[in-house]
Write an enzyme that holds these catalytic residues in place. Structure first.
Site, PDB file in Angstrom:
ATOM      1  CB  SER A   1      -0.905   0.031   1.236  1.00  0.00           C
ATOM      2  OG  SER A   1      -1.565   1.287   1.348  1.00  0.00           O
TER       3      SER A   1
ATOM      4  CE1 TYR B   1      -3.960  -1.842   4.799  1.00  0.00           C
ATOM      5  CE2 TYR B   1      -3.197   0.396   4.400  1.00  0.00           C
ATOM      6  CZ  TYR B   1      -3.656  -0.804   3.927  1.00  0.00           C
ATOM      7  OH  TYR B   1      -3.805  -0.988   2.576  1.00  0.00           O
TER       8      TYR B   1
ATOM      9  CE  LYS C   1      -1.700  -4.027   2.932  1.00  0.00           C
ATOM     10  NZ  LYS C   1      -1.829  -5.303   2.184  1.00  0.00           N
TER      11      LYS C   1
END
Length: 263
Positions: free
Chosen positions: A147, A160, A164
């Protein structure tokens, strides 16, 4: 012919999280390029719809309904590919995610769960798939979906974004371990119009703000990521490993800010 380098004729791919969004677009794109696919997710109805779209291209999709947060379930996809199609050439680690949460509300367990779902699942499938690739195809390509938040800091994305970022570095490390026969690359999508952005698609002021903050002045389409995945899976990228393609419209800063108050 240069376009032949983008074909996947008679190759076999496993795509996780393939019931909708990026995974579904990648599975369809691979089929259009000549591959058969093993598609996995939790919702059978979604997978059946994607399988019908694959069949319309003349290729075959083998549906596996599974909870891909379970390492045993995800590692079994490599066996499923060989049992159904006799070989395994490509793996796309697309499943992952974590909800935004303020840093001080993010527990160590939240961080561990994000790491397990985004990195642990990819590693489980890589470990299972590589021996099958070597035994049946002799070579292989692994594509990990990271991401843009793995490189661009933003509030509420500690779990998150950290997971990532770890997946991106895992990609680089795995590429060194698995060279020269297995290539490992990644894609770092920006804001792509999937169900994860439904709230944006239905909010015109928010969407306009995000588009204006993106150098290419639009949000991404799942087909943008499918095209990048096809490049990384196909012979066209045969001299590429350990790299992350940033398919994000040119972002150098997040185009959506979660309005958390200062401490």
């Amino acid at each position: 012919m240069i376009l032949d380098q983008f074909r996947l004729d008679d190759r076999v791919a496993v795509v996780t999280g393939a019931g909708r969004g990026l995974g579904a677009a990648i599975a369809r794109g691979f089929a259009e390029a000549g591959a058969d696919v093993v598609i996995a997710a939790r919702t059978e109805s979604d997978l059946r719809q994607v399988a019908e779209q694959v069949a319309a291209t003349g290729r075959t999709a083998h549906v596996v309904v599974a909870d891909l947060a379970d390492p045993a379930a995800i590692s079994g996809l490599a066996d499923a590919a060989v049992q159904r199609f006799g070989r395994l050439d490509i793996v796309v680690n697309n499943v992952g995610g974590a909800l935004p949460r303020p840093l001080l509300d993010t527990s160590p367990d939240d961080l561990a769960e994000a790491f397990a779902f985004n990195v642990g699942t990819a590693h489980a499938l890589v470990r299972a798939a590589v021996p099958k690739m070597l035994a049946t195809a002799g070579t292989g390509s692994i594509v990990n979906i990271t991401s843009t938040m793995g490189r661009l800091p933003g509030r509420a994305f500690a779990a998150y974004a950290t997971a990532k970022a770890a997946l991106a570095h895992y990609t680089r490390s795995a590429a060194m371990d698995l060279s020269p026969r297995i290539r490992v690359n990644g894609i770092a999508p920006g804001s792509i119009l999937t169900s994860a952005l439904d709230i944006v698609a239905g909010n015109e002021p928010m969407r306009t703000q995000m588009e204006q903050a993106t150098p290419l002045q639009r949000l991404g389409d799942p087909a943008d990521i499918a095209a990048a995945a096809l490049f990384l899976a196909a012979p066209a990228s045969s001299f590429l490993t350990g790299k992350i393609l940033e398919v994000d419209g040119g972002l150098i800063a997040p185009n959506l800010t979660i309005p958390l108050p200062d401490l």
